[in-house]
Design a protein around this motif. Structure first.
Motif, PDB file in Angstrom:
ATOM      1  N   ASN A  56       0.829  -1.209   0.000  1.00  0.00           N
ATOM      2  CA  ASN A  56       0.000   0.000   0.000  1.00  0.00           C
ATOM      3  C   ASN A  56       0.865   1.261   0.000  1.00  0.00           C
ATOM      4  N   THR A  57       0.368   2.271  -0.715  1.00  0.00           N
ATOM      5  CA  THR A  57       1.068   3.555  -0.776  1.00  0.00           C
ATOM      6  C   THR A  57       0.326   4.557   0.082  1.00  0.00           C
ATOM      7  N   VAL A  58       1.103   5.350   0.822  1.00  0.00           N
ATOM      8  CA  VAL A  58       0.523   6.382   1.686  1.00  0.00           C
ATOM      9  C   VAL A  58       0.851   7.742   1.084  1.00  0.00           C
ATOM     10  N   TYR A  59      -0.156   8.585   1.033  1.00  0.00           N
ATOM     11  CA  TYR A  59       0.038   9.956   0.529  1.00  0.00           C
ATOM     12  C   TYR A  59      -0.298  10.944   1.632  1.00  0.00           C
ATOM     13  N   LYS A  60       0.395  12.055   1.599  1.00  0.00           N
ATOM     14  CA  LYS A  60       0.158  13.129   2.559  1.00  0.00           C
ATOM     15  C   LYS A  60      -0.328  14.348   1.791  1.00  0.00           C
ATOM     16  N   LEU A  61      -1.367  14.976   2.303  1.00  0.00           N
ATOM     17  CA  LEU A  61      -1.908  16.166   1.658  1.00  0.00           C
ATOM     18  C   LEU A  61      -1.126  17.387   2.145  1.00  0.00           C
ATOM     19  N   ILE A  62      -0.425  18.030   1.231  1.00  0.00           N
ATOM     20  CA  ILE A  62       0.324  19.249   1.540  1.00  0.00           C
ATOM     21  C   ILE A  62      -0.246  20.333   0.641  1.00  0.00           C
ATOM     22  N   GLY A  63      -1.041  21.212   1.281  1.00  0.00           N
ATOM     23  CA  GLY A  63      -1.744  22.218   0.481  1.00  0.00           C
ATOM     24  C   GLY A  63      -2.715  21.497  -0.423  1.00  0.00           C
ATOM     25  N   PRO A  64      -2.702  21.815  -1.731  1.00  0.00           N
ATOM     26  CA  PRO A  64      -3.613  21.156  -2.661  1.00  0.00           C
ATOM     27  C   PRO A  64      -3.002  19.906  -3.316  1.00  0.00           C
ATOM     28  N   VAL A  65      -1.798  19.498  -2.860  1.00  0.00           N
ATOM     29  CA  VAL A  65      -1.060  18.422  -3.529  1.00  0.00           C
ATOM     30  C   VAL A  65      -0.936  17.193  -2.631  1.00  0.00           C
TER      31      VAL A  65
END
Length: 126
Positions: A56-65
């Motif tokens: 599984n891949t984890v993403y972090k929301l930084i601003g709109p990205v």
């Protein structure tokens, strides 16, 4: 015995202090509620992370990205955040206890002043 004017002034000052304590108490209660909401949110994230596999891949929301983040790092961040929130809740609980005690003392003082005022006023009426 104190004069009615002096008692009235004391009553006014104590009443103002009591209102200030009540306002501060409300602010601290609000802060505690926000911390509990954050704790709940982070506990949910922790539960979600527990179900992840290495693929599984984890993403972090930084601003709109959305930025890809290391799974281990993300889990550590959540743990750190939870530890911080727990310590903040403990600190706020201490404040609540302290303010509650102050509030009770001030309330007792107000009752005493009112009783003294009634005693001073009673002979004047009779």
């Amino acid at each position: 015995m104190a004069s009615p004017a002096a008692l009235q002034a004391r009553l006014q000052a104590a009443s103002t202090e009591f209102q200030k304590i009540q306002t501060e108490l409300a602010t601290v209660v609000e802060a505690r509620q926000k911390l509990e909401a954050q704790q709940s949110e982070n506990e949910l994230v922790k539960k979600e992370f527990a179900q992840l596999t290495d693929e599984n891949t984890v993403y972090k929301l930084i601003g709109p990205v959305l930025v890809k983040q290391d799974q281990v790092e993300a889990k550590q961040n959540v743990e750190t955040r939870l530890d911080f929130i727990k310590s903040e809740i403990n600190r706020v609980e201490g404040q609540l206890k302290e303010l509650g005690e102050k509030s009770e003392k001030k309330k007792s003082e107000l009752v005493e002043i009112q009783a003294a005022l009634q005693q001073v006023a009673a002979p004047a009426v009779a």
